[in-house]
Design an enzyme around this catalytic site. Structure first.
Site, PDB file in Angstrom:
ATOM      1  N   LYS A  88       0.815  -1.220   0.000  1.00 52.21           N
ATOM      2  CA  LYS A  88       0.000   0.000   0.000  1.00 52.21           C
ATOM      3  C   LYS A  88       0.844   1.263   0.000  1.00 52.21           C
ATOM      4  O   LYS A  88       0.469   2.269  -0.594  1.00 52.21           O
ATOM      5  CB  LYS A  88      -0.979   0.001   1.172  1.00 52.21           C
ATOM      6  N   VAL A 115      -5.328  -3.148   0.163  1.00 49.96           N
ATOM      7  CA  VAL A 115      -6.349  -2.582   1.055  1.00 49.96           C
ATOM      8  C   VAL A 115      -7.287  -3.707   1.484  1.00 49.96           C
ATOM      9  O   VAL A 115      -7.904  -4.370   0.650  1.00 49.96           O
ATOM     10  CB  VAL A 115      -7.178  -1.481   0.360  1.00 49.96           C
ATOM     11  N   GLY A 117      -6.444  -6.537   3.057  1.00 54.24           N
ATOM     12  CA  GLY A 117      -5.834  -7.874   3.150  1.00 54.24           C
ATOM     13  C   GLY A 117      -6.539  -8.900   2.277  1.00 54.24           C
ATOM     14  O   GLY A 117      -6.357  -8.930   1.064  1.00 54.24           O
ATOM     15  N   ILE A 119      -9.882  -9.229   1.967  1.00 54.63           N
ATOM     16  CA  ILE A 119     -11.243  -8.830   1.571  1.00 54.63           C
ATOM     17  C   ILE A 119     -11.237  -8.419   0.093  1.00 54.63           C
ATOM     18  O   ILE A 119     -10.337  -7.702  -0.330  1.00 54.63           O
ATOM     19  CB  ILE A 119     -11.723  -7.638   2.442  1.00 54.63           C
ATOM     20  N   ASP A 184      -0.698   3.824   7.908  1.00 55.44           N
ATOM     21  CA  ASP A 184      -1.125   2.649   7.135  1.00 55.44           C
ATOM     22  C   ASP A 184      -2.557   2.857   6.610  1.00 55.44           C
ATOM     23  O   ASP A 184      -2.850   2.600   5.445  1.00 55.44           O
ATOM     24  CB  ASP A 184      -1.052   1.417   8.053  1.00 55.44           C
ATOM     25  N   LYS A 188      -4.223   3.373   2.672  1.00 52.45           N
ATOM     26  CA  LYS A 188      -5.337   2.562   2.160  1.00 52.45           C
ATOM     27  C   LYS A 188      -6.497   3.458   1.725  1.00 52.45           C
ATOM     28  O   LYS A 188      -7.197   3.153   0.757  1.00 52.45           O
ATOM     29  CB  LYS A 188      -5.787   1.567   3.236  1.00 52.45           C
ATOM     30  N   GLY A 285      -2.567 -10.610   7.614  1.00 50.39           N
ATOM     31  CA  GLY A 285      -2.196 -12.009   7.852  1.00 50.39           C
ATOM     32  C   GLY A 285      -1.746 -12.703   6.580  1.00 50.39           C
ATOM     33  O   GLY A 285      -2.075 -12.285   5.469  1.00 50.39           O
TER      34      GLY A 285
END
Ligand code: HSE
Length: 374
Positions: A88, A115, A117, A119, A184, A188, A285
């Protein structure tokens, strides 16, 4: 299809495992400055080996940071390689340069894992903004800060100990400052807003405040008042243009974001005709993030070439029309005497003030959070 992976860390290791499970895919190279005997001859230390090999179709960058990631990704695009990245910081900082390089070289640039992870947020946003006008985006885009706020709220613990737990659980960035101060999340939000509105904005243009100063006492007062604190990134089309902020927000305890537990993310957009669509899941993760990288690779194999948005109009953030009430625990109470309306815990609540007015006084606060009126 032959892939070269840049970075063999948490996400790189996940992509290495998952990509090779797909028939027709081979990881030809893994670039990392460290030694990994188990990779044998696949391990390389020079980007030249990868860009000079015409057999490499896709470069998957998971190194993080902008240096040397930008140079490596730019070299790959110029060499006619498709690029997938989870980075990102790279996409937010070099949005115009990298999208232009991909277009000029007729190759794909995909960054779905950057952005949310695991999803499918950016791909869903891409589909939505190709058929509707996106009016706003909002949500929880950082697992570390959500974990800290959720555990502090449920267990009454102090900030420092809970941050330590988050680091041990592997949610936090190498330097957790990027999580707790909002860097962070802001990256995003830049990427999401650029795609949602077909614009190009600068990170430093978005006002940002973090949760470094929050105390167990603040949280107890919020709970007593029926409020839950969450880090919220939001942007919207307004009469003035595009507004955007990254800040802690106090939500009514029944708000959907207030129920997001632990390190989960929840991001939503509102389309003019589509209405609200919300996405919940693992925003960080190894395997969630790797899954979106692998899906991007498979989309490229299936012929996907376009970026998520086809426009990138340079845009300046305009927050002066956004009025918010703020909870403020000031280190200089006099600085807020003119706008204080009521007391809450150890702080005050301001009347509704323009967002830039709050940020002009930010340095006079130990902690502040916006009240989101529902
Ligand atoms: N440190 C990030 C988080 C990782 O906590 O959400 C995913 O970007």
């Amino acid at each position: 299809m032959k892939a070269a992976l840049l970075g063999f860390g948490v996400v790189g290791g996940g992509v290495y495992t998952m990509l090779q499970e797909h028939p027709g895919w081979e990881v030809a190279y893994v670039l990392d400055k460290r030694e990994f005997p188990e990779l044998g001859e696949k391990l390389v230390h020079s980007i030249d080996t990868i860009v000079n090999d015409p057999a490499v179709d896709v470069v998957v960058e998971m190194m993080g940071g902008t240096k040397p990631a930008f140079d490596f990704v730019a070299a790959a695009l110029k060499a006619g390689k498709h690029v997938v990245t989870s980075n990102k910081a790279l996409i937010a900082a070099y949005y115009n340069e990298l999208t232009a390089l991909a277009r000029e070289n007729g190759v794909a640039l995909r960054c779905t894992a950057a952005v949310g992870g695991g999803i499918p947020w950016l791909t869903s946003l891409e589909r939505a903004c190709s058929v509707d006008t996106i009016e706003s985006i909002s949500g929880i885009m950082n697992g570390t800060t959500n974990y800290i706020l959720d555990v502090m709220t449920r267990e009454g613990k102090e900030f420092a100990g809970v941050l330590k737990n988050a680091q041990e659980l592997g949610y936090a960035e190498a330097d957790p400052t990027a999580d707790i101060d909002g860097w962070d999340i802001r990256r995003k939000l830049v990427i999401s807003s650029n795609i949602a509105y077909g614009i190009s904005i600068q990170e430093e243009d978005i006002p940002m405040s973090g949760i470094r100063g929050i105390t167990a006492e603040d949280i107890a007062a919020f709970t007593e008042a029926g409020l839950v604190c969450r880090m919220i990134a939001s942007s919207a089309r307004t009469a003035e243009g595009i507004s955007a902020t990254v800040e802690p927000m106090l939500l009514p305890k029944g708000a959907p974001e207030a129920a997001v537990p632990l390190n989960y993310n929840r991001i939503s957009y509102v389309g003019e005709r589509l209405g609200i669509q919300a996405f919940f899941g693992q925003g960080a993760g190894r395997y969630p993030t790797a899954a979106n990288c692998v899906r991007d690779c498979l989309d490229i194999e299936a012929g996907k070439r376009s970026f998520y948005a086809d426009k990138a109009v340079p845009t300046t953030i305009r927050n002066e029309g956004s009025l918010r009430r703020y909870y403020v625990r000031a280190n200089d109470a006099a600085a807020f005497a003119d706008v204080a309306e009521s007391k809450l815990g150890c702080g005050i609540v301001t009347r509704a003030i323009p967002v830039p007015e709050m940020y002009a006084r930010a340095e006079k606060c130990s902690f502040f959070a916006a009240l989101r009126e529902e």
